[in-house]
Motif scaffolding. Structure first.
Motif, mmCIF file in Angstrom:
data_model
loop_
_atom_site.group_PDB
_atom_site.id
_atom_site.type_symbol
_atom_site.label_atom_id
_atom_site.label_comp_id
_atom_site.label_asym_id
_atom_site.label_seq_id
_atom_site.Cartn_x
_atom_site.Cartn_y
_atom_site.Cartn_z
ATOM 1 N N GLN A 146 -17.504 -35.678 33.640
ATOM 2 C CA GLN A 146 -16.312 -37.464 34.071
ATOM 3 C C GLN A 146 -17.628 -38.498 33.530
ATOM 4 O O GLN A 146 -17.087 -38.852 32.859
ATOM 5 C CB GLN A 146 -15.706 -37.287 35.008
ATOM 6 C CG GLN A 146 -14.539 -36.558 34.947
ATOM 7 C CD GLN A 146 -13.603 -36.065 36.206
ATOM 8 O OE1 GLN A 146 -14.077 -35.774 37.039
ATOM 9 N NE2 GLN A 146 -12.779 -36.531 36.927
ATOM 10 N N GLU A 147 -18.854 -38.185 34.351
ATOM 11 C CA GLU A 147 -19.630 -39.694 34.618
ATOM 12 C C GLU A 147 -19.838 -39.871 33.136
ATOM 13 O O GLU A 147 -19.994 -41.280 32.891
ATOM 14 C CB GLU A 147 -20.446 -39.127 35.268
ATOM 15 C CG GLU A 147 -20.248 -39.565 37.016
ATOM 16 C CD GLU A 147 -21.536 -39.357 37.094
ATOM 17 O OE1 GLU A 147 -22.190 -38.967 37.227
ATOM 18 O OE2 GLU A 147 -21.206 -39.067 38.671
ATOM 19 N N ASP A 148 -19.993 -38.928 31.971
ATOM 20 C CA ASP A 148 -20.482 -38.809 30.494
ATOM 21 C C ASP A 148 -19.371 -39.345 29.797
ATOM 22 O O ASP A 148 -19.088 -39.250 28.880
ATOM 23 C CB ASP A 148 -21.355 -37.836 30.121
ATOM 24 C CG ASP A 148 -22.807 -37.385 30.622
ATOM 25 O OD1 ASP A 148 -22.885 -38.393 30.976
ATOM 26 O OD2 ASP A 148 -22.558 -36.410 31.200
ATOM 27 N N GLY A 149 -18.133 -39.435 30.490
ATOM 28 C CA GLY A 149 -16.829 -39.648 29.729
ATOM 29 C C GLY A 149 -16.244 -38.389 29.469
ATOM 30 O O GLY A 149 -15.419 -39.079 28.434
ATOM 31 N N VAL A 150 -16.246 -37.311 29.549
ATOM 32 C CA VAL A 150 -15.892 -36.408 29.409
ATOM 33 C C VAL A 150 -15.064 -35.960 29.550
ATOM 34 O O VAL A 150 -14.872 -35.525 31.659
ATOM 35 C CB VAL A 150 -16.589 -34.916 29.089
ATOM 36 C CG1 VAL A 150 -15.718 -34.051 28.624
ATOM 37 C CG2 VAL A 150 -17.753 -35.575 27.960
ATOM 38 N N LEU A 151 -13.030 -35.054 29.104
ATOM 39 C CA LEU A 151 -12.315 -35.438 30.054
ATOM 40 C C LEU A 151 -11.317 -33.909 29.400
ATOM 41 O O LEU A 151 -10.542 -33.710 30.256
ATOM 42 C CB LEU A 151 -10.847 -36.637 29.945
ATOM 43 C CG LEU A 151 -11.619 -37.693 30.345
ATOM 44 C CD1 LEU A 151 -10.444 -38.878 30.714
ATOM 45 C CD2 LEU A 151 -11.875 -37.143 32.031
ATOM 46 N N ALA A 152 -11.714 -32.758 28.426
ATOM 47 C CA ALA A 152 -11.673 -32.003 27.799
ATOM 48 C C ALA A 152 -12.399 -30.930 27.358
ATOM 49 O O ALA A 152 -13.618 -31.423 26.825
ATOM 50 C CB ALA A 152 -10.883 -32.312 27.125
ATOM 51 N N PHE A 153 -12.080 -29.552 27.463
ATOM 52 C CA PHE A 153 -13.511 -28.956 26.902
ATOM 53 C C PHE A 153 -12.830 -27.889 26.462
ATOM 54 O O PHE A 153 -12.514 -26.996 26.427
ATOM 55 C CB PHE A 153 -13.820 -28.239 27.833
ATOM 56 C CG PHE A 153 -14.600 -29.715 29.158
ATOM 57 C CD1 PHE A 153 -15.948 -30.154 29.061
ATOM 58 C CD2 PHE A 153 -13.644 -29.397 30.389
ATOM 59 C CE1 PHE A 153 -16.322 -30.865 29.814
ATOM 60 C CE2 PHE A 153 -14.275 -30.538 31.256
ATOM 61 C CZ PHE A 153 -15.600 -31.295 31.551
ATOM 62 N N LEU A 154 -13.378 -27.155 25.025
ATOM 63 C CA LEU A 154 -13.036 -26.546 23.944
ATOM 64 C C LEU A 154 -14.071 -25.385 23.624
ATOM 65 O O LEU A 154 -15.043 -26.533 23.001
ATOM 66 C CB LEU A 154 -12.236 -26.760 22.949
ATOM 67 C CG LEU A 154 -12.186 -25.836 22.210
ATOM 68 C CD1 LEU A 154 -10.649 -24.663 22.830
ATOM 69 C CD2 LEU A 154 -11.302 -26.475 21.264
ATOM 70 N N ALA A 155 -14.660 -24.354 24.817
ATOM 71 C CA ALA A 155 -15.738 -23.460 23.930
ATOM 72 C C ALA A 155 -15.503 -22.100 23.328
ATOM 73 O O ALA A 155 -14.545 -21.374 23.818
ATOM 74 C CB ALA A 155 -16.460 -22.867 24.952
ATOM 75 N N CYS A 156 -16.135 -21.854 22.442
ATOM 76 C CA CYS A 156 -15.996 -20.482 21.679
ATOM 77 C C CYS A 156 -16.872 -20.261 21.807
ATOM 78 O O CYS A 156 -17.962 -19.876 21.132
ATOM 79 C CB CYS A 156 -14.856 -20.909 20.445
ATOM 80 S SG CYS A 156 -14.050 -21.791 20.511
#
Length: 272
Positions: A146-156
């Motif tokens: 969150q501190e890096d501004g990321v609010l959603a994740f998708l990993a395959c």
């Protein structure tokens, strides 16, 4: 999204006999890709053209993975950053990335040894979560992300010849996160990427691949050091410093690592 109430982990969906299910959507890969091909044929066409066309031919593994992350960011609308994590002898590292944010979020996962990317590798299933959902499973990692501004994740996952090779990681600044179409495109990209890597393995011995990856790690270290030196001397951001290196590399037709090494030598000479 089902959760094991005892462990806080998402419950694993067992694959069927003929086609593994994707954790996030609960759909089989074939059904998932067939659906997105109907809804977003242009995006699917771009993925196939990019990863099976002339640009993908004759490339080493690290170059292929860089092509993969560029393709993912270009075709998946909600993707702001993309990277590929490779796991060798139990140690994860980022082999390809689109920007500094990717590296930062990947490091957040490696530091706590968990997160959507590593979970996708270990379970060999797609992981798709918003920041609120991720906070329940991986609070330490998620706070850092969150501190890096990321609010959603998708990993395959990237599964090569039946083995856990790594994962394609997508990050978004949108609170709404990724949808089924995004997951389908990421799954398609991941499957093609796995096939490309497997093809390289068939042409070269495993030792050759490991050597390439080790060389890639060494190159990244030199580049990161040179970026730091330029950022200090010129008082610019790391991204701007990387832009300086890239411009010199392109204008002189010299590999980026060699430009970085030369920069460090020049910087050391000035200090001396």
């Amino acid at each position: 999204m089902s959760t094991d109430t005892d462990t806080g982990e998402q419950a694993r969906v067992r694959p069927s006999a003929t086609d593994e299910l994707n954790r996030a959507s609960g759909l089989g890969t074939r059904d998932l890709v067939a659906t997105v091909a109907t809804r977003r044929p242009q995006a699917v066409g771009l993925v196939v053209d990019a990863l099976t066309g002339p640009e993908a031919h004759g490339r080493e593994v690290t170059e292929l993975l860089q092509l993969v992350v560029r393709t993912a960011k270009a075709t998946i609308e909600d993707c702001d950053s993309a990277g590929v994590t490779v796991v060798q002898e139990g140690t994860p590292f980022t082999s390809a990335w689109t920007d500094e944010r990717t590296l930062a979020v990947d490091r957040d996962q490696y530091d706590v040894d968990d997160g959507p990317c590593l979970h996708a590798v270990r379970t060999e299933t797609c992981v798709r979560v918003t920041v609120a959902e991720a906070m329940q499973a991986w609070p330490d990692f998620t706070r850092a992300a969150q501190e890096d501004g990321v609010l959603a994740f998708l990993a395959c996952p990237l599964v090569v010849d039946g083995g856990r090779f790594g994962a394609l990681n997508l990050y978004s600044r949108s609170r709404d996160g990724f949808d089924d179409d995004d997951e389908a495109l990421a799954t398609l990209i991941g499957r093609i990427a796995s096939g490309l890597v497997a093809g390289q393995l068939r042409q070269h011995r495993s030792a050759t691949l490991i050597s390439q990856l080790e060389e890639a790690i060494a190159s990244r270290a030199v580049i990161e050091q040179a970026k730091g030196a330029i950022a200090v001397v010129r008082q610019v951001t790391p991204d701007d410093a990387f832009g300086v290196l890239r411009t010199v590399s392109q204008e002189t037709n010299v590999k980026l690592r060699e430009v970085a090494a030369r920069t460090l030598r020049e910087f050391g000479a000035k200090l001396g």
